[in-house]
Write an enzyme that holds these catalytic residues in place. Structure first.
Site, mmCIF file in Angstrom:
data_model
loop_
_atom_site.group_PDB
_atom_site.id
_atom_site.type_symbol
_atom_site.label_atom_id
_atom_site.label_comp_id
_atom_site.label_asym_id
_atom_site.label_seq_id
_atom_site.Cartn_x
_atom_site.Cartn_y
_atom_site.Cartn_z
ATOM 1 N N GLU A 206 -1.001 41.447 12.004
ATOM 2 C CA GLU A 206 -0.687 42.851 12.434
ATOM 3 C C GLU A 206 -0.416 43.870 11.090
ATOM 4 O OE1 GLU A 206 0.779 40.452 13.943
ATOM 5 O OE2 GLU A 206 0.297 40.679 16.093
ATOM 6 N N HIS B 50 10.496 39.400 23.289
ATOM 7 C CA HIS B 50 9.051 39.906 24.060
ATOM 8 C C HIS B 50 9.348 40.834 24.777
ATOM 9 C CE1 HIS B 50 8.054 36.134 21.985
ATOM 10 N NE2 HIS B 50 6.748 36.452 21.992
#
Lengths: 334, 383
Positions: free
Chosen positions: A57, A126
Site C-alpha cells: 500500500e 478489519h
C-alpha cells in the site's frame, strides 16, 4: 440497482469519458475486484488503465499520488480502509496538503476508495471506521454513500473533482438493491459534494447518519412513527465538508438531535456534529444531544459481543425517545 | 584532480590566452562550444550493467556555466545560513553546499519535461530547474513573493512548469511519488524520465523498495538517485545500513556508483541513465557526495564527524574548485575573471536578499486559500 453495480457503472462511465482516469489496487483487474466492484473493467480498458498491484500500500499509494501530481486521475482502491493506514502518510502529507503547500501549483485529483467500517465477524483489525480521522484533515474531501443513487452520484463527483477524495464504501451494502430513477442512470448524473440528503422528513427529532447506519436510522424512524414520534432522517453523504446548514436547519425545526455512527465514540463524527449544533443552534435545543456510536472497544469476534459492539436499531429508537422525554427509566442511560 | 585529454591540435586555439580587454564585470569569457573531452576523476562502478565511458564530452561554455551555477548555489546556501542565524528564516533549513555538482550535472543531461523530485534539501535543485534567487529568499523568509507564496517554506519549493515536483518533508515519501511521475510519463507516452532523489538515510525506507518493485514490474522510466552524503542526520551510513552499497540495493535493478563531486561524471551518468530507463526500466545512481553543513541549521554537523574530515573533503574534492582547476588548466578564463564572476554572483545574491527582506508577508486572507482547488475554502470550517 445494487450498490455494487452502481459503483461499477459510475467508474466505467467516468473511465470512458476521460482517458486520464485509471484504476489501481490489489485484485482490481484479473480477479475482477475483491468485492467485484471493478468487474469487467480490465477487459474493457486494458492493463494500461486497470492495474493489479502487489500488496504494498505505501508504495502503490505513493505512485498513485505522484501520477496525480503529473495530471492523471487515479482511482486507488484499498481492499479495506484498514489497510489505508499503511499508506496514510501519502494520503495526508503527499495528497491532502500539496495544493496548500505549493500555493496552488500541485493539485491532486485522486480518489481513494474501498470498504470502511465493520463487516461481519472479521475481527478487530478489519473493522475500524476511518471517517473521523480523514474528515479532520483540511485538504481532503470525505464521502460516504448509502444508496445506489448515492454510490453513482458521489463516485462520479469524486472522480471529476480536482481534489483528493476519500470515498468510504461499506461491504455489507454492496449487495443491497435500491430503486433508481432514469436521471440517476444517465451518464451525466452527479451529486454535489458537501450536501446532505433528507431521506425522511419529520418534525420531532433529527437523526443524522451515514453509510449503513442510514438504513438503521430509517428503520428506527418507522418504529418511532408508530409511537407518535416523527423523526427526520438526514443522510450525511459528505463527511467533509459536513453539511452544517442542512443539519442545523433540521435541528432548528425539530429541537432534538440524535447522531448515529458505527465507529468509535471518542472524537467521532457525532462529536463534530454535536459541537456544530451547540455552536450554531444552542437556543433551539430542547434536550441534550444523543450520540450513538460503536462501543469503545476493539471489535470482538464472538457474534453476541459483535452485536453489542455496534449500534442496533433499538439503540437509535431508545435515544430518540430520550430526547423526547419518553424514556422508560432514567437509569437506562448508564 | 581530473585528468584532461585534449582531443586534437585544433584545441591549441583554446590554449591561446584570452585578451585582457575591458575589466567590465559582465564581459563574457569563453562562449565557445568547441567540444572538449575530459575524463572523470574515477571510473564508474556498475551493478548489473555496462558502465558508461569515463570520457565526457563538454565544451568551454558548459564548463563556465557549471562554474557559475555551482558558485551561485554555494553563495546562496551560505547566505541562507546567515539569514537563519539572524532569525529571518525559521523552522527547518537544510543546506546543500558541497552537493552542488549533483543537481548541476543532472540538469546538463536532461530537459524541463523530464521531472525531478527530491526531499527537503531542495533549494539548489529548485534553482537548477529555473527558480530565481528572489523567489527562493522570499519563500525562505515567508513572504508572498516566494515560490509557494510563503505558505510552503524551505522544504516545499515546487516548479511544475519546469518539471520540479518538490520539496518533501517526509523522508522517503518522494521516491514512490517520483515513480508515480514516471508512471504518468509512460501513460502519456512522453519520451521523458523522472529522477527521484533521496539520501543515504532514506535508502533504507520500505516504501522505496515497494515502489522500486512496482517500477521494475511495470517498466517505468524512473531513475532513483541516492545522494549519499554518508550521514542520515547524525547517523553515519555504516550505522544505519547493513549494506551501504546503495547502488546495489536494487538487487534485480541495475545501478551505478558515481563520484558526485565531479559534475562531469554526474552529467555522464544521468545521460546514460536517461537512455537506459527509456528502454529497460528503472536504474539506481549512487552519487558519492558530501554536505559541508550539518543535517540542518539546528545541527552543528561536528558532533558525529571530525572537522578534519570536513576540511579534508573541501580541500580534496570540492566540486567548484575542481571546475575552477579545469577552466584554468584549459585556459578558458583567467583567475581574475573567475573571481569577477564570483563577485558578480555575490552581488546578485545580496540584491535578491535585500529585495526579499523588504517584501510583504502574505495577506491574512491567504490563510484560507488553496486548501482545495474547487470550492470550500473558508466555508468548510467557519471560525
Amino acid at each position: 440497482m445494487t450498490v455494487r453495480d452502481a459503483l461499477n457503472s459510475a467508474i466505467d462511465e467516468e473511465m470512458s469519458a476521460d482517458p486520464k482516469v485509471f484504476l489501481m489496487g490489489e485484485e482490481v483487474g484479473e480477479y475482477q475486484g475483491a468485492y467485484k466492484i471493478t468487474k469487467g473493467l480490465l477487459e474493457k480498458y486494458g492493463p494500461d488503465r486497470v492495474l493489479d498491484t502487489p500488496i504494498t500500500e505505501a508504495g502503490f499509494t505513493g505512485i498513485g499520488v505522484g501520477a496525480a501530481y503529473h495530471g492523471l486521475k487515479p482511482i486507488v482502491e484499498f481492499m479495506t480502509f484498514n489497510f489505508s493506514m499503511q499508506a496514510i502518510d501519502h494520503i495526508i502529507n503527499s495528497a491532502a496538503k500539496s495544493n496548500y503547500m505549493s500555493a496552488g501549483q500541485i493539485s491532486v485529483p485522486i480518489v481513494f476508495r474501498g470498504p470502511n467500517g465493520a463487516a461481519a465477524g472479521v475481527g478487530a483489525q478489519h473493522s475500524q471506521c476511518y471517517a473521523p480521522w480523514f474528515a479532520s484533515c483540511p485538504g481532503l474531501k470525505v464521502l460516504a454513500p448509502y444508496s445506489s443513487e448515492d454510490a453513482r452520484g458521489l463516485m462520479k463527483a469524486a472522480i471529476r473533482d480536482p481534489d483528493p477524495v476519500v470515498f468510504l464504501e461499506n461491504e455489507l451494502l454492496y449487495g443491497e438493491s435500491f430503486p433508481v430513477s432514469a436521471e440517476v442512470l444517465d451518464s451525466s448524473f452527479c451529486l454535489p459534494i458537501g450536501k446532505a440528503k433528507i431521506e425522511r422528513e419529520g418534525k420531532d427529532v433529527t437523526i443524522t447518519a451515514f453509510s449503513k447506519m442510514v438504513g438503521y436510522a430509517l428503520k428506527a424512524a418507522e418504529i418511532l412513527s408508530k409511537e407518535g414520534i416523527s423523526a427526520e432522517v438526514i443522510n450525511l453523504r459528505s463527511i467533509r465538508p459536513l453539511d452544517r446548514a442542512t443539519i442545523n436547519n433540521s435541528v432548528r425545526k425539530t429541537n432534538r438531535l440524535v447522531t448515529v455512527e458505527e465507529g468509535f465514540p471518542q472524537h467521532g463524527i457525532g462529536a463534530e456534529i454535536c459541537a456544530s449544533v451547540v455552536e450554531d443552534s444552542f437556543e433551539y435545543l430542547d434536550a441534550a444531544i444523543e450520540r450513538i456510536a460503536g462501543a469503545d472497544v476493539p471489535m470482538p469476534y464472538a457474534a453476541n459481543l459483535e452485536r453489542l459492539a455496534v449500534p442496533q436499531v433499538e439503540d437509535i429508537v431508545r435515544a430518540a425517545k430520550r430526547t423526547c422525554y419518553r424514556s422508560s427509566s432514567l437509569a437506562a442511560t448508564a | 584532480m581530473a585528468l584532461s585529454h585534449l582531443s586534437s591540435t585544433r584545441s591549441n586555439r583554446l590554449l591561446r590566452p584570452l585578451a585582457a580587454a575591458a575589466s567590465s564585470l559582465c564581459r563574457p569569457i569563453s562562449t565557445s562550444t568547441e567540444p572538449l573531452v575530459i575524463e572523470t576523476s574515477i571510473p564508474f562502478t556498475p551493478h548489473k550493467c555496462e558502465p558508461p565511458s569515463r570520457s565526457v564530452e563538454t565544451n568551454p561554455q558548459e564548463l563556465l556555466t557549471f562554474f557559475r551555477d555551482m558558485a551561485t548555489m554555494r553563495r546562496m546556501e551560505i547566505a541562507a545560513d546567515s539569514l537563519y542565524k539572524a532569525k529571518l528564516i525559521r523552522g527547518f533549513c537544510h543546506l546543500y553546499d558541497g552537493q552542488e555538482a549533483v543537481c548541476v550535472g543532472m540538469e546538463a543531461s536532461i530537459n524541463k519535461k523530464d521531472c525531478i523530485i527530491t526531499a527537503y534539501r531542495d533549494h539548489c535543485t529548485f534553482l537548477g530547474r529555473g527558480g530565481t534567487l528572489l523567489e527562493i529568499f522570499s519563500e525562505l523568509m515567508g513572504r508572498q513573493g516566494g515560490c509557494s507564496k510563503g505558505k510552503g517554506g524551505s522544504m516545499h519549493f515546487y516548479k511544475k512548469e519546469s518539471g520540479f515536483y518538490g520539496g518533501h518533508g517526509i523522508v522517503g515519501a518522494q521516491v514512490p511519488l517520483g515513480c508515480g511521475l514516471a508512471f504518468a510519463q509512460k501513460y502519456n507516452k512522453d519520451e521523458n524520465v523522472t529522477f527521484a532523489l533521496y539520501g543515504d538515510g532514506a535508502a533504507n525506507q520500505g516504501q522505496l523498495f515497494e515502489a522500486l518493485n512496482i517500477s521494475a514490474l511495470w517498466d517505468l522510466p524512473i531513475i532513483l538517485v541516492c545522494e549519499n552524503n554518508h550521514y542520515g542526520m547524525g547517523t553515519a551510513e555504516w550505522r544505519a545500513a547493513k549494506s551501504p552499497s546503495y547502488y546495489k540495493r536494487g538487487d534485480y535493478v541495475p545501478g551505478l556508483k558515481v563520484d558526485g563531486m565531479d559534475v562531469l561524471a554526474v552529467k555522464q551518468a544521468c545521460k546514460f541513465a536517461k537512455e537506459h530507463v527509456l528502454k529497460n526500466g528503472p536504474i539506481i545512481l549512487e552519487m558519492d557526495t558530501y554536505r559541508y553543513h550539518g543535517h540542518s541549521m539546528s545541527d552543528p554537523g561536528s558532533t558525529y564527524r571530525t572537522r578534519d574530515e570536513i576540511s579534508g573533503v573541501r580541500q580534496e574534492r570540492d566540486p567548484i574548485e575542481r571546475v575552477r582547476k579545469l577552466v584554468l588548466g584549459h585556459d578558458l578564463a583567467t583567475e581574475k575573471e573567475l573571481k569577477d564572476i564570483e563577485k558578480e554572483i555575490r552581488k546578485e545574491v545580496d540584491e535578491a536578499i535585500a529585495k526579499a527582506k523588504v517584501s510583504p508577508m502574505p495577506e491574512p486572507s491567504e490563510l484560507f486559500t488553496n486548501v482545495y482547488v474547487k470550492g470550500f475554502g473558508t466555508e468548510v470550517f467557519h471560525s
